[in-house]
Design a protein around this motif. Structure first.
Motif, short mmCIF file in Angstrom:
data_model
loop_
_atom_site.label_atom_id
_atom_site.label_comp_id
_atom_site.label_asym_id
_atom_site.label_seq_id
_atom_site.Cartn_x
_atom_site.Cartn_y
_atom_site.Cartn_z
N ARG B 428 0.87 -1.18 0.00
CA ARG B 428 0.00 0.00 0.00
C ARG B 428 0.91 1.23 0.00
NH1 ARG B 428 -5.17 1.31 2.37
NH2 ARG B 428 -5.36 -0.81 3.13
N ASP B 429 0.78 2.09 -1.01
CA ASP B 429 1.64 3.28 -1.03
C ASP B 429 1.05 4.39 -0.15
OD1 ASP B 429 -0.32 4.53 -2.52
OD2 ASP B 429 0.76 4.45 -4.43
N ARG B 430 1.79 5.51 -0.08
CA ARG B 430 1.37 6.59 0.84
C ARG B 430 0.03 7.20 0.45
NH1 ARG B 430 7.20 9.43 1.42
NH2 ARG B 430 7.25 8.79 -0.75
N ALA B 431 -0.33 7.08 -0.81
CA ALA B 431 -1.62 7.63 -1.26
C ALA B 431 -2.76 6.66 -1.00
CB ALA B 431 -1.55 7.96 -2.74
N GLY B 432 -2.41 5.42 -0.62
CA GLY B 432 -3.46 4.43 -0.34
C GLY B 432 -3.71 3.47 -1.49
N ASN B 433 -2.95 3.59 -2.59
CA ASN B 433 -3.12 2.65 -3.70
C ASN B 433 -2.59 1.28 -3.30
OD1 ASN B 433 -4.03 4.61 -5.77
ND2 ASN B 433 -2.01 5.49 -5.40
N LEU B 434 -3.29 0.23 -3.75
CA LEU B 434 -2.94 -1.14 -3.35
C LEU B 434 -2.43 -1.95 -4.53
CD1 LEU B 434 -6.01 -2.02 -1.11
CD2 LEU B 434 -3.66 -1.81 -0.34
N LYS B 435 -1.51 -2.85 -4.23
CA LYS B 435 -1.05 -3.81 -5.24
C LYS B 435 -0.93 -5.17 -4.54
CE LYS B 435 1.28 -5.27 -8.95
NZ LYS B 435 0.86 -5.19 -10.34
N SER B 436 -1.48 -6.16 -5.16
CA SER B 436 -1.48 -7.49 -4.54
C SER B 436 -0.84 -8.50 -5.48
CB SER B 436 -2.93 -7.86 -4.20
OG SER B 436 -2.99 -9.22 -3.86
N LEU B 437 -0.09 -9.41 -4.89
CA LEU B 437 0.57 -10.47 -5.66
C LEU B 437 0.35 -11.78 -4.91
CD1 LEU B 437 4.17 -9.45 -6.74
CD2 LEU B 437 2.70 -11.04 -7.93
N VAL B 438 0.05 -12.82 -5.60
CA VAL B 438 -0.16 -14.10 -4.92
C VAL B 438 0.95 -15.06 -5.34
CG1 VAL B 438 -1.73 -16.06 -4.64
CG2 VAL B 438 -2.64 -13.74 -4.74
N GLN B 439 1.56 -15.69 -4.34
CA GLN B 439 2.65 -16.65 -4.60
C GLN B 439 2.23 -18.03 -4.09
OE1 GLN B 439 6.18 -16.08 -5.68
NE2 GLN B 439 5.23 -14.28 -6.58
#
Lengths: 290, 443
Positions: B428-439
């Protein structure tokens, strides 16, 4: 008026006009010195050193030549040889104050700090009204981390010579760094610029003052000028990139941060550049195609 | 009849006169007359054109500057001749600059009767007048860092602007007519330099001060000093006004006793030059400041310009020391706070705090450099390292993982649940944007 008297009047007039005067040819030593001075000013310190040495070989034992040779050597990091040149200049003229001041700095840089301090104290005692000894004193104190002492010394230099541009800039910079300055740095910074408008560092310090105050238009002008004068200066480039970011020119800022990352050796500078670079990249800013 | 004797001739030059040119006999060719006529005409046109040009452009034009330089040089010479030996140092004229203009601001040059529109960067010399109309503002910057902010409906005259060439002492003065101004006078580099404000009924000598002056139409003046020291002199009364004091000067040149003003509150949030990233384009800025003893309320202003010309937030009824702004859009803002006393008078404003809001709609990246599942006697372990956006927070399988300032992260996660097949890496970046990765953690 007869033709003869008219001719005589024209001849007198021609002699009075500086452009019409015949220049006396320079002696070979003077020519060499002049060339070497030009090379020194252009940053060609090695060639300047050769020029001064050649002039000295021609038998001109002038204190100024030895002092200038010392400066060229000091610029190349040859501190020991520079000290010897300054000492020689002082041997020829014991009251050559510039050489004395330069010797103090060379001794300090060469690690002989106590000796440098002794020389400086003696110089300050003998010539208490010479401004640049206090300026040097302030610089040495600043290097030693004594900011209060440095500030007092620079202020004394300004009191003795209100046009001492370096001291004016240094007082401004020290006040700017201070969390609770007892005086506004702006009058010092503005006066330093007034006395030396093309000095990159003075412009940069003034620009950084404006930036910290939120005066972004003024900051852009001053730091932009400093950057134009000396694009190789990394500190100026860092300030320039920061200001560009704040005025919304993010693409240009990213280009500058990329350049800083390429050029920087200092880990602290690299870290700052990295942080800004990724912040911009993370916001989707990309460098222009050019 | 009385006989009049002839006057004795001092020098009988009759013989010489005979050798003089007889002007009536000189013949000039028509061609020469034409040439000289053309030269004189060109000269007259040049002089006339220059005068007209300089009058139209004032001292902004090269010709105007030359004329004003020549005039000042003559003034200086006259001053030197007429001054006493102690004052015989040569003084140099200085300039001030119009550094900000908003609304209708006009300038009248000392050498001109016409008022002309003021523009940013315009140079002001001694004798020039500046007037602001309603809801207009201007700022005059002096070469020693001093600043005069002129509020609406004001009229000022630039007075002395000199520097002593020998001592470097600078003298500046401004005459205030009906006006409302704020002045930030900084301590000069050279001792003895002075800044003077001339009001209708008093003069104010300032060494270093932040102050405001309001001169009303009835010639009453209010002088408020927020910091520093101001010496007021009405001719019959002298009063020193220091830090956070205000006085009134009547039309009869009487100065009231100084009353206290409240100090500036220290702003604790936001921090100077703080950046607020936003994924939505709007950010609520939380402002906080330290309480000021004796404050009835606080005035908070937030503006897109450092002059607070058009504030986007302006509240003067805040009874607490914190305030959350409405959602603000992308841009640079300046935040300032002042305390109001029991009489409703505004105290000193804290130094404006510049902040910015940036839009960040891009999700942070996640770059996995190593993701290894180990089987040990105590169960399965995951060794993970990689990089993400600096400043982002990261979790691997719901457990927080530290990200360093360069964006690098590394962790060993133990005790994976039996049967767990996948693990989510979430940034989660400082602006609140999310990135998800599944392993995958199970082969």
């Amino acid at each position: 008026m007869s033709a003869r008297s008219l001719f005589a009047a024209l001849a007198v007039l021609a002699a009075l006009l500086p452009g019409c005067r015949r220049e006396t040819p320079l002696a070979p030593v003077d020519k060499l010195e002049q060339t070497a001075n030009g090379l020194y000013a252009a940053g060609e310190h090695e060639q300047a050193e050769a020029g001064y040495r050649k002039a000295l070989e021609l038998g001109a034992q002038r204190p100024r030549l030895h002092n200038n040779l010392g400066n060229a050597l000091a610029r190349q990091g040859k501190t020991g040889a520079a000290q010897a040149a300054y000492r020689k200049a002082l041997e020829l003229d014991p009251e050559y104050l510039f050489a004395m001041n330069n010797l103090v700095l060379a001794l300090y840089r060469g690690g002989e700090r106590d000796l440098a301090r002794q020389f400086l104290s003696k110089a300050q005692m003998n010539w208490p009204r010479v401004s640049f000894f206090y300026s040097t004193d302030g610089y040495l104190r600043y290097l030693e981390g004594d900011r209060a002492g440095a500030l007092a010394a620079f202020q004394e230099a300004i009191r003795l010579n209100p046009d001492a541009a370096a001291s004016l800039n240094n007082v401004g910079a020290l006040l700017l760094e201070s969390p609770v300055p007892d005086q506004d740095p702006l009058p010092f910074l503005m006066r330093a610029i007034e006395k030396n408008p093309e000095n990159v560092l003075y412009r940069d310090t003034l620009g950084w003052y404006y930036f910290k105050k939120g005066m972004f238009a003024e900051a852009t002008i001053e730091i932009g000028k400093a950057f134009l004068y000396d694009p190789k200066n990394l500190e100026v480039r860092v300030h320039f990139a920061t200001v560009l970011e704040w005025i919304g020119k993010e693409q240009e800022a990213l280009e500058q941060w990329t350049k800083v990352l390429e050029l920087a050796d200092d880990e602290r500078v690299k870290r700052v550049a990295h942080e800004h670079y990724w912040d911009l990249q993370g916001r989707g800013v990309t460098a222009s195609a050019n | 009849m009385r006989y009049q004797r002839p006057e004795p001739r001092r020098n009988d030059s009759r013989a010489k006169d005979d050798k003089r040119l007889n002007w009536r006999l000189i013949r000039v060719s028509y061609f020469a007359v034409k040439i000289w006529g053309a030269i004189l005409l060109l000269l007259a046109l040049g002089v006339g054109g220059s005068v007209l040009y300089s009058r139209s452009r004032g001292t902004e034009s090269v010709v105007g500057r030359l004329v004003s330089l020549a005039r000042r040089s003559v003034d200086q010479r006259i001053a030197l001749i007429t001054s006493s030996p102690e004052e015989a140092d040569l003084v140099e004229q200085r300039f001030a600059t119009l550094t900000f203009v908003s609304g209708r601001v006009e300038i009248q040059r000392a050498t001109d009767l016409a008022w002309k529109g003021g523009q940013d960067g315009m140079r002001l010399a001694s004798g020039d007048r500046v007037r602001t109309f309603s809801s207009a503002r201007a700022e005059v910057g002096f070469d020693d860092g001093n600043v005069l902010r002129i509020k609406p409906d004001s009229l000022i005259v630039i007075g002395d602007l000199t520097e002593n060439v020998r001592t470097k002492v600078r003298k500046s003065s401004v005459r205030l007519l009906v006006s409302n101004i704020e002045a930030d006078i900084k301590k000069s580099v050279v001792r003895g330099s002075q800044f003077r404000l001339e009001m209708p009924t008093a003069t104010a000598e300032i060494d270093k001060a932040r102050m405001s002056v309001e001169i009303r139409a009835d010639k009453q003046s209010q002088v408020s000093v927020y910091s520093g020291q101001v010496d007021l002199d009405t001719g019959s009364q002298r009063v020193q006004v220091t830090d956070r004091k205000t006085v009134m000067i009547s039309a009869l040149k009487e100065i009231t006793s100084p009353e206290n003003l409240l100090p500036a509150p220290r702003v604790t949030a936001p921090r100077p030059l703080e950046t607020f990233p936003s994924a939505t384009g709007g950010v609520v800025i939380s402002c906080a400041w330290e309480a000021v003893s004796g404050a009835r309320a606080y005035r908070l202003e937030i503006a897109g310009d450092r002059f607070f010309d058009k504030p986007v937030v302006s509240r003067d009824d805040l009874r607490v020391t914190a305030f959350a702004t409405p959602s603000l859009g992308q841009g640079v803002y300046h935040v300032r706070v002042a305390a109001l006393d029991a009489q409703g008078r505004t105290g000193d404003f804290a130094d404006p705090v510049p902040v910015r809001i940036v839009v960040d709609r891009q999700a942070p990246f996640i770059e996995i450099q190593k993701f290894v599942v180990l089987q040990s006697g105590r169960g399965r372990e995951v060794l993970v390292n990689g990089r993400t956006e600096p400043g982002a927070t990261l979790s691997v399988g719901g457990r927080p993982v530290l990200v360093d300032e360069t964006g690098y992260f590394s962790a060993v996660l133990k005790g994976l649940a039996v049967g767990q097949a996948e693990m989510e890496i979430l940034a989660r970046d400082r602006a609140g944007n999310l990135k998800s990765l599944v392993q995958r953690v199970q082969s």
